[in-house]
Structures are given as structure tokens and as C-alpha cells.
Design a protein around this motif. Structure first.
Motif, PDB file in Angstrom:
ATOM      1  N   LYS A   1      30.726  11.688 -16.034  1.00 14.51           N
ATOM      2  CA  LYS A   1      31.783  10.770 -16.451  1.00 14.51           C
ATOM      3  C   LYS A   1      32.254   9.828 -15.344  1.00 14.51           C
ATOM      4  N   TYR A   2      32.259  10.289 -14.102  1.00 13.18           N
ATOM      5  CA  TYR A   2      32.933   9.538 -13.041  1.00 13.18           C
ATOM      6  C   TYR A   2      32.032   9.038 -11.918  1.00 13.18           C
TER       7      TYR A   2
ATOM      8  N   ALA B   1       0.822  -1.209   0.000  1.00 13.71           N
ATOM      9  CA  ALA B   1       0.000   0.000   0.000  1.00 13.71           C
ATOM     10  C   ALA B   1       0.861   1.266   0.000  1.00 13.71           C
ATOM     11  N   GLY B   2       2.157   1.105   0.216  1.00  8.11           N
ATOM     12  CA  GLY B   2       3.063   2.252   0.294  1.00  8.11           C
ATOM     13  C   GLY B   2       3.025   2.875   1.670  1.00  8.11           C
ATOM     14  N   ARG B   3       4.054   3.635   1.960  1.00  9.00           N
ATOM     15  CA  ARG B   3       4.098   4.382   3.218  1.00  9.00           C
ATOM     16  C   ARG B   3       4.854   5.673   2.996  1.00  9.00           C
ATOM     17  N   ARG B   4       4.418   6.708   3.687  1.00  6.53           N
ATOM     18  CA  ARG B   4       4.948   8.050   3.463  1.00  6.53           C
ATOM     19  C   ARG B   4       6.247   8.310   4.222  1.00  6.53           C
ATOM     20  N   ASP B   5       6.587   7.482   5.192  1.00 10.86           N
ATOM     21  CA  ASP B   5       7.739   7.751   6.048  1.00 10.86           C
ATOM     22  C   ASP B   5       8.992   6.982   5.641  1.00 10.86           C
ATOM     23  N   ALA B   6       9.009   6.436   4.423  1.00 10.05           N
ATOM     24  CA  ALA B   6      10.174   5.678   3.977  1.00 10.05           C
ATOM     25  C   ALA B   6      10.277   5.747   2.454  1.00 10.05           C
ATOM     26  N   PHE B   7      11.476   5.522   1.942  1.00 14.62           N
ATOM     27  CA  PHE B   7      11.704   5.501   0.501  1.00 14.62           C
ATOM     28  C   PHE B   7      11.305   4.137  -0.049  1.00 14.62           C
ATOM     29  N   ASN B   8      10.572   4.140  -1.176  1.00 10.85           N
ATOM     30  CA  ASN B   8      10.305   2.878  -1.858  1.00 10.85           C
ATOM     31  C   ASN B   8      11.520   2.559  -2.736  1.00 10.85           C
ATOM     32  N   PRO B   9      11.573   1.370  -3.344  1.00  8.91           N
ATOM     33  CA  PRO B   9      12.769   1.006  -4.115  1.00  8.91           C
ATOM     34  C   PRO B   9      13.130   1.998  -5.229  1.00  8.91           C
ATOM     35  N   ALA B  10      12.150   2.497  -5.965  1.00  8.44           N
ATOM     36  CA  ALA B  10      12.444   3.457  -7.040  1.00  8.44           C
ATOM     37  C   ALA B  10      12.998   4.763  -6.467  1.00  8.44           C
ATOM     38  N   GLU B  11      12.421   5.206  -5.362  1.00 11.09           N
ATOM     39  CA  GLU B  11      12.910   6.434  -4.715  1.00 11.09           C
ATOM     40  C   GLU B  11      14.313   6.245  -4.163  1.00 11.09           C
ATOM     41  N   LEU B  12      14.611   5.056  -3.662  1.00  6.58           N
ATOM     42  CA  LEU B  12      15.966   4.763  -3.199  1.00  6.58           C
ATOM     43  C   LEU B  12      16.966   4.861  -4.348  1.00  6.58           C
ATOM     44  N   LEU B  13      16.578   4.349  -5.514  1.00  9.94           N
ATOM     45  CA  LEU B  13      17.457   4.441  -6.684  1.00  9.94           C
ATOM     46  C   LEU B  13      17.708   5.904  -7.049  1.00  9.94           C
ATOM     47  N   LEU B  14      16.652   6.712  -7.042  1.00 13.76           N
ATOM     48  CA  LEU B  14      16.806   8.133  -7.357  1.00 13.76           C
ATOM     49  C   LEU B  14      17.637   8.842  -6.289  1.00 13.76           C
ATOM     50  N   ALA B  15      17.456   8.461  -5.030  1.00 15.61           N
ATOM     51  CA  ALA B  15      18.274   9.037  -3.952  1.00 15.61           C
ATOM     52  C   ALA B  15      19.737   8.648  -4.113  1.00 15.61           C
ATOM     53  N   ALA B  16      19.982   7.386  -4.503  1.00 17.61           N
ATOM     54  CA  ALA B  16      21.358   6.938  -4.733  1.00 17.61           C
ATOM     55  C   ALA B  16      21.989   7.719  -5.871  1.00 17.61           C
ATOM     56  N   LEU B  17      21.224   7.961  -6.926  1.00 17.58           N
ATOM     57  CA  LEU B  17      21.722   8.749  -8.057  1.00 17.58           C
ATOM     58  C   LEU B  17      22.039  10.178  -7.611  1.00 17.58           C
ATOM     59  N   SER B  18      21.164  10.766  -6.824  1.00 17.47           N
ATOM     60  CA  SER B  18      21.395  12.125  -6.299  1.00 17.47           C
ATOM     61  C   SER B  18      22.650  12.173  -5.437  1.00 17.47           C
ATOM     62  N   ALA B  19      22.790  11.198  -4.535  1.00 17.53           N
ATOM     63  CA  ALA B  19      23.969  11.147  -3.663  1.00 17.53           C
ATOM     64  C   ALA B  19      25.233  10.959  -4.487  1.00 17.53           C
ATOM     65  N   CYS B  20      25.148  10.153  -5.536  1.00 15.11           N
ATOM     66  CA  CYS B  20      26.294   9.931  -6.425  1.00 15.11           C
ATOM     67  C   CYS B  20      26.736  11.247  -7.064  1.00 15.11           C
ATOM     68  N   MET B  21      25.782  12.038  -7.512  1.00 18.00           N
ATOM     69  CA  MET B  21      26.103  13.325  -8.142  1.00 18.00           C
ATOM     70  C   MET B  21      26.761  14.266  -7.147  1.00 18.00           C
ATOM     71  N   ILE B  22      26.200  14.356  -5.938  1.00 23.20           N
ATOM     72  CA  ILE B  22      26.773  15.247  -4.922  1.00 23.20           C
ATOM     73  C   ILE B  22      28.158  14.759  -4.502  1.00 23.20           C
ATOM     74  N   LYS B  23      28.311  13.451  -4.315  1.00 23.43           N
ATOM     75  CA  LYS B  23      29.616  12.923  -3.922  1.00 23.43           C
ATOM     76  C   LYS B  23      30.645  13.157  -5.027  1.00 23.43           C
ATOM     77  N   GLY B  24      30.232  13.014  -6.278  1.00 27.02           N
ATOM     78  CA  GLY B  24      31.128  13.291  -7.398  1.00 27.02           C
ATOM     79  C   GLY B  24      31.591  14.735  -7.407  1.00 27.02           C
ATOM     80  N   ILE B  25      30.666  15.629  -7.085  1.00 29.35           N
ATOM     81  CA  ILE B  25      31.027  17.054  -7.000  1.00 29.35           C
ATOM     82  C   ILE B  25      32.013  17.264  -5.859  1.00 29.35           C
ATOM     83  N   GLU B  26      31.741  16.661  -4.707  1.00 30.15           N
ATOM     84  CA  GLU B  26      32.654  16.789  -3.566  1.00 30.15           C
ATOM     85  C   GLU B  26      34.049  16.276  -3.906  1.00 30.15           C
ATOM     86  N   ARG B  27      34.101  15.200  -4.695  1.00 27.97           N
ATOM     87  CA  ARG B  27      35.384  14.597  -5.056  1.00 27.97           C
ATOM     88  C   ARG B  27      36.197  15.519  -5.969  1.00 27.97           C
ATOM     89  N   VAL B  28      35.526  16.174  -6.909  1.00 28.35           N
ATOM     90  CA  VAL B  28      36.246  16.931  -7.931  1.00 28.35           C
ATOM     91  C   VAL B  28      36.481  18.400  -7.558  1.00 28.35           C
TER      92      VAL B  28
END
Length: 142
Positions: free
Chosen positions: A120-121, A40-67
Motif C-alpha cells: 500500500k505505501y 554485450a552486458g557485464r557481470r559486475d554491474a546492474f543492467n537497467p531491468a535489474e536496477l528496477l528490480l533492485a529499486a523495488l526490493s529496496a522499496c519493500m525493505i524500506k517500507g518494512i523498516e518504516r512500519v
């Protein structure tokens, strides 16, 4: 000349477990996430698709921090907005659009260079991109 041994590959471990019909948890290192695995879904947690999008967002921010130190890029902050569109058959994210907003006084050329490095990275970016219509922009904060 002596041959150097290859650098060991970085590996990741996440362990997930079902708590009940309403959710699960995932553990990694000293962190725990509550997962939305309720049908039924729940509002207080990330579903699998949202987790993937969050991982992508974190990847972008971490890449910026690295470079940032390598490019000597000056910034005051970064925000990432990611939106995925799901198709039903077969179920998958058919497209992902992102917007990276950087609070900086750097030139447009330097912003483009930063965006090129993000694309790229990024480990997650490069994992998702081949199987998804992934596109977006990096822009200066207004």
C-alpha cells in the motif's frame, strides 16, 4: 481558522553519465553506482531491468523498516527475492514476482498486515504495479 500550507513534495535527483561503451555511472547524494550499459552486458554491474528490480526490493525493505516501529513488529531480518520476465515486443517487464521472507515470531495475521503495508505505501511498488503484472508473497522464514 488559518489554512496550512501544503507540505512540500519530496523529490529525487539521480545523474547518470556514459563512461565508455562498456558502462556508465549514476550518482545520487554521496553514492555512485556502476551501470551495465554495455550492449554485450557485464557481470559486475546492474543492467537497467535489474536496477528496477533492485529499486523495488529496496522499496519493500524500506517500507518494512518504516512500519516496524509503528506496528511494534518484532523481526530479526528480511530477505527479498524479485524476478522479472521480459517480453521482446514491445520491450518491457511483463511480469514481476517477489518473495519477502521475514525472520520473526509474529503471528500470521501480523505478517499479512505487514505485507498489506508493503503493497500500500511503497513509492516504487505503487509506480511499478499499475503497468506490470506484479504479485508475490510475504512469508515467515523457515
Amino acid at each position: 481558522m488559518m489554512a496550512t500550507s501544503p507540505k512540500p513534495k519530496l523529490s529525487f535527483l539521480v545523474q547518470a553519465r556514459r563512461v565508455d561503451a562498456h558502462g556508465s555511472t549514476a550518482d545520487c547524494k554521496d553514492a555512485r553506482l556502476v551501470l551495465d550499459t554495455d550492449l554485450a552486458g557485464r557481470r559486475d554491474a546492474f543492467n537497467p531491468a535489474e536496477l528496477l528490480l533492485a529499486a523495488l526490493s529496496a522499496c519493500m525493505i524500506k517500507g518494512i523498516e518504516r512500519v516496524v516501529p509503528i506496528l511494534r513488529f518484532e523481526l530479526r531480518g528480511v530477505e527479498v527475492r524479485v524476478e522479472g520476465v521480459r517480453q521482446d515486443v514491445p520491450p518491457k517487464l511483463e511480469s514481476i514476482r517477489y518473495e519477502i521472507v521475514v525472520d520473526t515470531d509474529e503471528s500470521d495475521h501480523r505478517l499479512a498486515l505487514l505485507h498489506e503495508n508493503v503493497r500500500k505505501y511503497g513509492t516504487v511498488f505503487n509506480t511499478v504495479a499499475p503497468g506490470t503484472d506484479l504479485a508475490g508473497e510475504l512469508r515467515r522464514k523457515a
